[in-house]
Design an enzyme around this catalytic site. Structure first.
Site, PDB file in Angstrom:
ATOM      1  CG  HIS A 286      -2.055  -0.910   2.027  1.00  0.00           C
ATOM      2  ND1 HIS A 286      -2.496  -1.907   2.347  1.00  0.00           N
ATOM      3  CD2 HIS A 286      -2.966  -1.617   0.520  1.00  0.00           C
ATOM      4  CE1 HIS A 286      -3.618  -2.287   2.148  1.00  0.00           C
ATOM      5  NE2 HIS A 286      -3.520  -2.408   0.977  1.00  0.00           N
TER       6      HIS A 286
ATOM      7  CE  LYS B  63     -14.252  -6.548   1.641  1.00  0.00           C
ATOM      8  NZ  LYS B  63     -12.505  -6.092   1.275  1.00  0.00           N
TER       9      LYS B  63
ATOM     10  NE  ARG C 103      -2.850  -7.282  -5.699  1.00  0.00           N
ATOM     11  CZ  ARG C 103      -4.079  -7.603  -4.286  1.00  0.00           C
ATOM     12  NH1 ARG C 103      -3.448  -7.905  -2.793  1.00  0.00           N
ATOM     13  NH2 ARG C 103      -4.961  -7.436  -4.262  1.00  0.00           N
TER      14      ARG C 103
ATOM     15  CB  SER D 212      -4.645  -6.582   4.292  1.00  0.00           C
ATOM     16  OG  SER D 212      -3.795  -5.140   4.245  1.00  0.00           O
TER      17      SER D 212
HETATM   18  O1  PNS Z   1      -8.740  -2.919   0.255  1.00  0.00           O
HETATM   19  P1  PNS Z   1      -9.882  -3.214  -0.857  1.00  0.00           P
HETATM   20  O2  PNS Z   1     -10.884  -3.796   0.335  1.00  0.00           O
HETATM   21  O3  PNS Z   1     -10.594  -3.716  -2.050  1.00  0.00           O
HETATM   22  O4  PNS Z   1     -10.865  -1.257  -0.730  1.00  0.00           O
HETATM   23  C1  PNS Z   1     -12.157  -1.601  -1.289  1.00  0.00           C
HETATM   24  C2  PNS Z   1     -12.382  -0.303  -1.968  1.00  0.00           C
HETATM   25  C3  PNS Z   1     -12.692   0.459   0.450  1.00  0.00           C
HETATM   26  C4  PNS Z   1     -12.194   0.818  -2.388  1.00  0.00           C
HETATM   27  C5  PNS Z   1     -14.502  -0.225  -1.619  1.00  0.00           C
HETATM   28  O5  PNS Z   1     -15.096  -1.565  -1.363  1.00  0.00           O
HETATM   29  C6  PNS Z   1     -14.826   0.852  -2.297  1.00  0.00           C
HETATM   30  O6  PNS Z   1     -14.592   1.578  -2.878  1.00  0.00           O
HETATM   31  N1  PNS Z   1     -16.098   0.723  -1.043  1.00  0.00           N
HETATM   32  C7  PNS Z   1     -16.656   2.264  -1.095  1.00  0.00           C
HETATM   33  C8  PNS Z   1     -18.128   1.977  -0.611  1.00  0.00           C
HETATM   34  C9  PNS Z   1     -18.621   2.301  -2.677  1.00  0.00           C
HETATM   35  O7  PNS Z   1     -18.329   2.992  -3.500  1.00  0.00           O
HETATM   36  N2  PNS Z   1     -18.787   1.216  -3.742  1.00  0.00           N
HETATM   37  C10 PNS Z   1     -18.804   0.927  -5.673  1.00  0.00           C
HETATM   38  C11 PNS Z   1     -17.859   1.010  -5.917  1.00  0.00           C
HETATM   39  S1  PNS Z   1     -17.791   0.863  -7.616  1.00  0.00           S
END
Ligand code: PNS
Length: 164
Positions: free
Chosen positions: A17, A41, A90, A127
């Site tokens: 990150h 989660k 990645r 993670s």
């Molecule tokens: O580290 P992660 O779990 O891959 O992060 C995912 C995250 C937090 C970036 C994604 O779930 C997110 O943007 N969540 C906010 C809700 C949202 O906007 N959802 C629509 C995504 S298209």
């Protein structure tokens, strides 16, 4: 002012990150690391803990700040005058879902997603894998900052000692 967001769960922040955040900070005037605090989660660290670890880890980047967000990422971008979402890729396997999210986000707000290829030394890093390896006593000291390793080790020990 070109401002970008690096969003994620960061449970916990890894060196992968930080590689992406540091590189984004060289491209944009300001980078906001946005910690998703939606309740969906099961987390090892709560939102305050994740934000606090990120703040400490990002101290070395003068134009990076850390914040939490709930709800839609595009709403957070709107209210913080953010024009770009930075995501690390990645491997090809990341691309399908990341492309889908980028296109969904672009349909919700005028926000570009910028994909940054993860540095090769971190291409396997997640993670979830760090937590799993650490749970079974594997050495993850090269994968997370030292103070994160300490908190991770302490939290896993607490969990292991807690009654089932
Ligand atoms: O580290 P992660 O779990 O891959 O992060 C995912 C995250 C937090 C970036 C994604 O779930 C997110 O943007 N969540 C906010 C809700 C949202 O906007 N959802 C629509 C995504 S298209």
């Amino acid at each position: 002012m070109h401002r970008a967001v690096c969003p994620g769960s960061f449970d916990p922040v890894t060196n992968g990150h930080l590689d992406i955040v540091g590189r984004a900070s060289k491209i944009f005037d300001e980078v906001v690391v946005a910690v998703g605090v939606n309740q969906s989660k099961n987390r090892l660290f709560d939102a305050e803990e994740r934000i606090s670890m990120l703040r400490e880890a990002c101290e070395e980047f003068p134009n990076v700040r850390v914040d939490g967000f709930t709800g839609l990422l595009t709403d957070f971008c709107r209210s913080n005058d953010i024009q770009a979402i930075v995501k690390g890729l990645r491997a090809v396997s990341d691309f399908d879902y990341e492309l889908q999210m980028a296109q969904m986000n672009a349909s919700l707000a005028p926000i570009e997603t910028v994909f940054v290829p993860t540095s090769p030394e971190y291409s396997f890093l997640a993670s979830s894998l760090v937590k799993e390896v650490a749970t079974y006593g594997g050495d993850v000291s090269a994968l997370v900052p030292g103070f994160v390793l300490e908190r991770l080790t302490a939290r896993l020990a607490e969990r292991a000692a807690a009654p089932a």
